[in-house]
Design a protein around this motif. Structure first.
Motif, mmCIF file in Angstrom:
data_model
loop_
_atom_site.group_PDB
_atom_site.id
_atom_site.type_symbol
_atom_site.label_atom_id
_atom_site.label_comp_id
_atom_site.label_asym_id
_atom_site.label_seq_id
_atom_site.Cartn_x
_atom_site.Cartn_y
_atom_site.Cartn_z
ATOM 1 N N UNK A 1 0.845 -1.189 0.000
ATOM 2 C CA UNK A 1 0.000 0.000 0.000
ATOM 3 C C UNK A 1 0.883 1.242 0.000
ATOM 4 N N UNK A 2 0.699 2.062 -1.045
ATOM 5 C CA UNK A 2 1.480 3.288 -1.151
ATOM 6 C C UNK A 2 0.624 4.490 -0.766
ATOM 7 N N UNK A 3 1.125 5.229 0.219
ATOM 8 C CA UNK A 3 0.510 6.491 0.628
ATOM 9 C C UNK A 3 1.596 7.564 0.596
ATOM 10 N N UNK A 4 1.545 8.412 -0.404
ATOM 11 C CA UNK A 4 2.604 9.399 -0.540
ATOM 12 C C UNK A 4 3.927 8.711 -0.800
ATOM 13 N N UNK A 5 4.901 8.961 0.063
ATOM 14 C CA UNK A 5 6.212 8.333 -0.075
ATOM 15 C C UNK A 5 6.341 7.065 0.749
ATOM 16 N N UNK A 6 5.301 6.703 1.503
ATOM 17 C CA UNK A 6 5.361 5.532 2.373
ATOM 18 C C UNK A 6 4.813 4.307 1.643
ATOM 19 N N UNK A 7 5.539 3.204 1.777
ATOM 20 C CA UNK A 7 5.138 1.945 1.159
ATOM 21 C C UNK A 7 5.136 0.879 2.246
ATOM 22 N N UNK A 8 3.945 0.293 2.495
ATOM 23 C CA UNK A 8 3.788 -0.661 3.591
ATOM 24 C C UNK A 8 3.220 -1.976 3.094
ATOM 25 N N UNK A 9 3.538 -3.047 3.824
ATOM 26 C CA UNK A 9 2.930 -4.357 3.577
ATOM 27 C C UNK A 9 1.688 -4.452 4.455
ATOM 28 N N UNK B 1 -5.027 -8.645 4.495
ATOM 29 C CA UNK B 1 -6.227 -8.566 3.664
ATOM 30 C C UNK B 1 -7.256 -7.607 4.245
ATOM 31 N N UNK B 2 -7.258 -7.461 5.573
ATOM 32 C CA UNK B 2 -8.210 -6.542 6.191
ATOM 33 C C UNK B 2 -7.712 -5.103 6.198
ATOM 34 N N UNK B 3 -6.547 -4.860 5.583
ATOM 35 C CA UNK B 3 -6.008 -3.510 5.495
ATOM 36 C C UNK B 3 -5.058 -3.132 6.606
ATOM 37 N N UNK B 4 -4.897 -3.989 7.619
ATOM 38 C CA UNK B 4 -3.994 -3.684 8.726
ATOM 39 C C UNK B 4 -2.546 -3.681 8.235
ATOM 40 N N UNK C 1 -2.586 1.890 -4.529
ATOM 41 C CA UNK C 1 -2.228 3.300 -4.387
ATOM 42 C C UNK C 1 -3.482 4.093 -4.059
ATOM 43 N N UNK C 2 -3.364 4.983 -3.081
ATOM 44 C CA UNK C 2 -4.469 5.896 -2.796
ATOM 45 C C UNK C 2 -5.225 5.585 -1.530
ATOM 46 N N UNK C 3 -5.861 6.622 -1.000
ATOM 47 C CA UNK C 3 -6.667 6.490 0.209
ATOM 48 C C UNK C 3 -7.891 5.617 -0.069
ATOM 49 N N UNK C 4 -8.186 4.715 0.871
ATOM 50 C CA UNK C 4 -9.344 3.840 0.719
ATOM 51 C C UNK C 4 -9.086 2.602 -0.103
ATOM 52 N N UNK C 5 -7.913 2.475 -0.701
ATOM 53 C CA UNK C 5 -7.623 1.319 -1.552
ATOM 54 C C UNK C 5 -7.651 -0.004 -0.797
ATOM 55 N N UNK C 6 -7.040 -0.121 0.397
ATOM 56 C CA UNK C 6 -7.040 -1.423 1.089
ATOM 57 C C UNK C 6 -8.431 -1.968 1.376
#
Length: 313
Positions: free
Chosen positions: A166-174, A177-180, A197-202
């Motif tokens: 999940x990419x938010x701005x410059x942050x990239x996180x693993x 499935x529930x978005x945590x 990419x983007x808010x609400x994507x997960x």
């Protein structure tokens, strides 16, 4: 046996055994085997016939000193350290650790959470506290720590399941499935995960990815799923083409896209985007190079045909 069967083999006037001057005679009574020797010793001690073993005073003094030291350590809260030190040096020091189930978590991180110092005793080791420390690692979902005597610790872990990046701005996180969020992206096998990419994507991705994965050839080409305004999706393909999907009817739009690509090779052409947001048409945006070539072709004047001379009749 006759010495223990008090009241037998003696006359009525015979004195029975006594302890510190107190008579202990009972007719036809036999002491249990475990009590016979202590009673004899006590009886002899009362009659002044018992002699203490050599060094008994030194032994009793040592016991008294050791007991006092142990009690002092208990009052000072140092009893655990005393137990650790004694048992570690008598063959119970932890010298082997088995770690099972870790894939994303390094053994070094797990060993650090065990807090072993080289002379840690297995007897005094707090397995529950170690389990809680290991459970605090980012990837660990369940942890168990077991003592295997005389000197082995076994650690079993179950890790959290990675679903996407999940990419938010410059942050990239693993993320799960529930978005945590599990942990920051660290490379390696994580590069194979879908990119969101983007808010609400997960929150919307699990259902949407199921729709795309019905078409394996298309899914294999998608490098990123971009959530636009938390309303709809764009798909970025491996050749740079962007597919803009509508807010409603994603299933139908994806099926139509796959059919056009199969029939006409749409996604392999020199294009920049396929816009499917309108229900009654598909708009194709050419790549900059293709757009330049097309404009040049439109600007080129067609060669006029020579006019034939008029014939008079």
């Amino acid at each position: 046996m006759s010495a223990l069967k008090w009241g037998q083999g003696k006359g009525k006037g015979a004195a029975g055994p006594a302890l510190f001057g107190l008579p202990l005679s009972f007719d036809h009574f036999v002491l249990p085997r475990l009590l016979r020797r202590p009673v004899r010793i006590l009886a002899r001690l009362g009659e002044g016939e018992f002699q203490a073993p050599r060094f008994s005073a030194a032994i009793l003094s040592a016991v008294l000193v050791a007991s006092s030291s142990a009690y002092g350590a208990y009052l000072g809260g140092e009893i655990d350290g005393v137990v650790q030190g004694i048992t570690a040096r008598t063959g119970f020091a932890v010298d082997q650790v088995k770690v099972v189930g870790n894939r994303q978590t390094s053994e070094i991180d797990i060993l650090d959470r065990l807090e072993l110092d080289g002379w840690t005793s297995l007897i005094g080791f707090n397995a529950e506290a170690a389990r809680e420390r290991i459970s605090g690692l980012p990837w660990i979902e369940v942890a168990a720590v077991r003592k295997v005597y005389p000197h082995t610790l076994e650690v079993r872990v179950e890790e959290r399941e990675a679903f996407a990046l999940w990419q938010q701005g410059d942050e990239l996180s693993v993320i799960e499935k529930d978005g945590a969020v599990i942990a920051p992206f660290s490379g390696g096998s994580q590069t194979q995960l879908p990119l969101l990419v983007g808010s609400g994507a997960p929150a919307k991705a699990p259902d949407f990815l199921v729709k795309v994965e019905k078409y394996p050839e298309l899914a294999a080409r998608v490098k990123g799923y971009i959530r636009i305004g938390d309303r709809r999706w764009d798909m970025r393909l491996d050749n740079g083409v962007t597919v803009k999907l509508p807010e409603d009817g994603e299933d139908q739009a994806i099926a139509a896209l796959v059919k056009m690509d199969k029939d006409d090779g749409l996604l392999s052409r020199d294009i920049a985007a396929v816009d499917m947001r309108l229900s009654d048409r598909v708009v194709v945006q050419l790549s900059p190079e293709a757009a330049t070539q097309r404009q040049a072709a439109l600007n080129e004047k067609p060669k006029g045909l020579k006019r034939k001379p008029e014939t008079k009749i």
